[in-house]
Design a protein around this motif. Structure first.
Motif, PDB file in Angstrom:
ATOM      1  N   GLY A  45       0.887  -1.199   0.055  1.00  0.00           N
ATOM      2  CA  GLY A  45      -0.013  -0.077   0.016  1.00  0.00           C
ATOM      3  C   GLY A  45       0.711   1.121   0.046  1.00  0.00           C
ATOM      4  O   GLY A  45       0.268   2.160  -0.645  1.00  0.00           O
ATOM      5  N   TYR A  46       1.956   1.242   0.578  1.00  0.00           N
ATOM      6  CA  TYR A  46       2.515   2.458   0.661  1.00  0.00           C
ATOM      7  C   TYR A  46       4.018   2.292   0.616  1.00  0.00           C
ATOM      8  O   TYR A  46       5.042   2.670   1.410  1.00  0.00           O
ATOM      9  CB  TYR A  46       2.426   3.198   2.280  1.00  0.00           C
ATOM     10  N   VAL A  76      -5.655  -3.783   4.444  1.00  0.00           N
ATOM     11  CA  VAL A  76      -5.344  -4.266   5.871  1.00  0.00           C
ATOM     12  C   VAL A  76      -5.125  -5.786   5.980  1.00  0.00           C
ATOM     13  O   VAL A  76      -5.555  -6.418   5.285  1.00  0.00           O
ATOM     14  CB  VAL A  76      -6.280  -3.741   7.026  1.00  0.00           C
ATOM     15  N   CYS A  77      -4.144  -5.934   6.769  1.00  0.00           N
ATOM     16  CA  CYS A  77      -3.758  -7.683   7.003  1.00  0.00           C
ATOM     17  C   CYS A  77      -4.800  -8.326   7.845  1.00  0.00           C
ATOM     18  O   CYS A  77      -4.577  -8.389   9.074  1.00  0.00           O
ATOM     19  CB  CYS A  77      -2.352  -7.754   7.263  1.00  0.00           C
ATOM     20  N   ASP A  78      -5.882  -8.656   7.301  1.00  0.00           N
ATOM     21  CA  ASP A  78      -7.089  -8.923   7.999  1.00  0.00           C
ATOM     22  C   ASP A  78      -7.684 -10.327   7.449  1.00  0.00           C
ATOM     23  O   ASP A  78      -8.810 -10.595   7.680  1.00  0.00           O
ATOM     24  CB  ASP A  78      -8.458  -7.901   8.042  1.00  0.00           C
ATOM     25  N   VAL A  98      10.412 -11.764   8.594  1.00  0.00           N
ATOM     26  CA  VAL A  98       9.250 -10.857   8.698  1.00  0.00           C
ATOM     27  C   VAL A  98       8.116 -11.818   8.772  1.00  0.00           C
ATOM     28  O   VAL A  98       7.609 -12.767   8.481  1.00  0.00           O
ATOM     29  CB  VAL A  98       8.893  -9.961   7.493  1.00  0.00           C
ATOM     30  N   LEU A  99       7.506 -11.441  10.218  1.00  0.00           N
ATOM     31  CA  LEU A  99       6.463 -12.127  10.322  1.00  0.00           C
ATOM     32  C   LEU A  99       4.831 -11.116  10.830  1.00  0.00           C
ATOM     33  O   LEU A  99       5.284 -10.226  11.258  1.00  0.00           O
ATOM     34  CB  LEU A  99       6.495 -13.050  11.986  1.00  0.00           C
ATOM     35  N   PRO A 100       3.811 -11.566  10.250  1.00  0.00           N
ATOM     36  CA  PRO A 100       2.955 -10.558  10.199  1.00  0.00           C
ATOM     37  C   PRO A 100       1.941 -10.667  11.472  1.00  0.00           C
ATOM     38  O   PRO A 100       1.630 -11.721  12.089  1.00  0.00           O
ATOM     39  CB  PRO A 100       1.907 -10.935   9.072  1.00  0.00           C
ATOM     40  N   TYR A 101       1.356  -9.615  11.963  1.00  0.00           N
ATOM     41  CA  TYR A 101       0.182  -9.573  12.781  1.00  0.00           C
ATOM     42  C   TYR A 101      -0.796  -9.512  11.986  1.00  0.00           C
ATOM     43  O   TYR A 101      -0.890  -9.018  10.829  1.00  0.00           O
ATOM     44  CB  TYR A 101       0.147  -8.093  13.634  1.00  0.00           C
ATOM     45  N   GLY A 102      -2.026 -10.190  12.504  1.00  0.00           N
ATOM     46  CA  GLY A 102      -3.250  -9.957  11.958  1.00  0.00           C
ATOM     47  C   GLY A 102      -4.244  -8.885  12.472  1.00  0.00           C
ATOM     48  O   GLY A 102      -3.908  -8.572  13.755  1.00  0.00           O
ATOM     49  N   ALA A 103      -5.051  -8.095  11.861  1.00  0.00           N
ATOM     50  CA  ALA A 103      -5.863  -7.176  12.504  1.00  0.00           C
ATOM     51  C   ALA A 103      -6.840  -7.820  13.324  1.00  0.00           C
ATOM     52  O   ALA A 103      -7.194  -8.972  13.435  1.00  0.00           O
ATOM     53  CB  ALA A 103      -6.501  -6.286  11.434  1.00  0.00           C
TER      54      ALA A 103
END
Length: 407
Positions: A45-46, A76-78, A98-103
């Protein structure tokens, strides 16, 4: 230490090198690679602010080998599709893990919970709506119940926007002197109190992101004494920056929660010393130069910190005598790993060879123009720090040495 096939094979006083590459780090400190459980990589996105290539290279220069990326991207990571995007693209372009958070909520809109179980299966390690508070207490309660059943942490952005209003800096002496609308400490503290109470009632696990004021530290301390599953983090910038630094009204000092008083800073340090606060993170939040050079009131909140965090921590907490080096490093390695259930943050035989070599006595001056990040919004620019990562190894591969990126 012998590294083979990306793993730590042996640690001994006498090892035969054989055909292995040898690095002599005499006089330096060898530690587990740093883990940042709070950073923004802006992809998807950015990309004008940051991407996996630039963000992970900034991380490597700072000694970080694992980043947990916040979900406030676009989209959004949802959902599992975005999770897969983050994991696959970061592997292609990045040089650290790199590991992601979920919304927590769909679109981070605070209206409907994201599908936690599906996000975990896709690869999310925890949940957060960072950047946005979950204002609906009933929804937050439900999220704690579901996440608790899945043994996952909710990392929460504590802010009551009805109190924040149009405030842009701490509601203190500097705000009154400058005639600028301030943000009262209660904007943060009332939500910290609410979420601790909800965690107590539900048995869920709540992690307070970017703790900024003395009252929040007290609330977390009180919660721990009651046996509530609450943890907290301090962002490295808060250890050497206060509201006094904001008087220049430069965008590189605009952050949320805002930099507080000297007493707030002392309380944060006290919280780190007595164990109330277990984690030190960066809240690395890149923005373009144009965004940060707007009028101070209009500039976005957020600062970068991956390359300076270790130096700030060593300068302010270790060389000051407040924490020993192992105590400080624990808050950036094994503690965040344990919090999120990651098999990282140690130098165990057979474990991933994610390693940082540190020169704790190296004095250096921060120059954001030399940063690997795309952004320059760093409050440490021009300051002298003592202590720096001089080598970063990820999965047995040297990715940074003496400030030079090797991949």
């Amino acid at each position: 230490m012998l590294i083979e096939d990306g793993k730590i094979a042996k640690i001994d006083k006498d090892l035969e090198a054989g055909t292995a590459q040898v690095k002599n780090v005499e006089g330096k400190v060898v530690a587990p690679g740093l883990i940042d459980i709070h950073c923004h990589l802006r992809d998807p996105g950015y990309p004008e602010r940051e991407d996996f290539k630039s963000g992970t290279r900034a991380a490597a220069r700072g000694g970080f080998t694992t980043l947990i990326a916040m979900p406030n991207t676009n989209p959004v990571c949802d959902n599992p599709v975005v999770v897969e995007y983050v994991l696959s693209k970061s592997r292609r372009e990045g040089i650290v893990n790199v590991l992601p958070y979920g919304a927590i909520t769909l679109g981070q809109k605070g209206e409907e919970l994201a599908p936690f179980a599906e996000l975990i299966e896709a690869g999310c390690v925890a949940f957060s709506d960072d950047g946005q508070p979950v204002s609906n207490a009933g929804l937050m309660r439900q999220a704690l119940i579901i996440a608790g059943a899945l043994n996952k942490v909710l990392a929460v952005h504590c802010e009551d926007r009805t109190i924040t209003g149009e405030g842009v800096i701490n509601d203190g002496e500097v705000a009154r002197r400058l005639g600028i609308r301030g943000i009262p400490y209660t904007s943060e503290a009332v939500m910290v109190a609410r979420d601790i109470l909800l965690a107590e009632e539900t048995g869920g696990r709540v992690h307070i992101c970017h703790v900024g004021c003395a009252r929040s530290v007290e609330l977390i301390r009180e919660g721990k004494k009651r046996g509530i599953k609450v943890t907290g983090e301090v962002i490295s910038h808060y250890l050497n920056t206060t509201e006094e630094d904001v008087q220049t009204l430069e965008g590189r000092f605009k952050i949320k929660p805002p930099f507080g008083s000297k007493r707030d800073q002392e309380a944060l340090k006290e919280g780190l010393v007595d164990g109330t606060i277990e984690v030190i993170a960066t809240d690395h939040a890149p923005y373009t130069r144009a965004e940060k050079e707007r009028n101070f009131k209009e500039a976005p909140f957020g600062l970068i910190g991956l390359e300076t965090a270790l130096g700030v921590v060593l300068t302010e907490m270790v060389h000051s005598g407040l924490l020993s080096l192992p105590e400080a490093l624990a808050k950036m390695t094994c503690n965040p790993a344990k919090l999120l259930g990651l098999n990282k943050g140690t130098l165990d035989i057979g474990g991933d060879a994610d390693i940082v070599v540190i020169d704790p006595d190296l004095e250096w001056q921060v120059d954001v123009n030399e940063s690997a990040s795309k952004s320059r919004n760093c409050p440490q620019h021009g300051r002298w720090l003592k202590g720096k990562a001089v080598m970063t190894i990820v999965g047995g591969r040297i990715v940074m040495e003496d400030g030079r990126l090797l991949v």
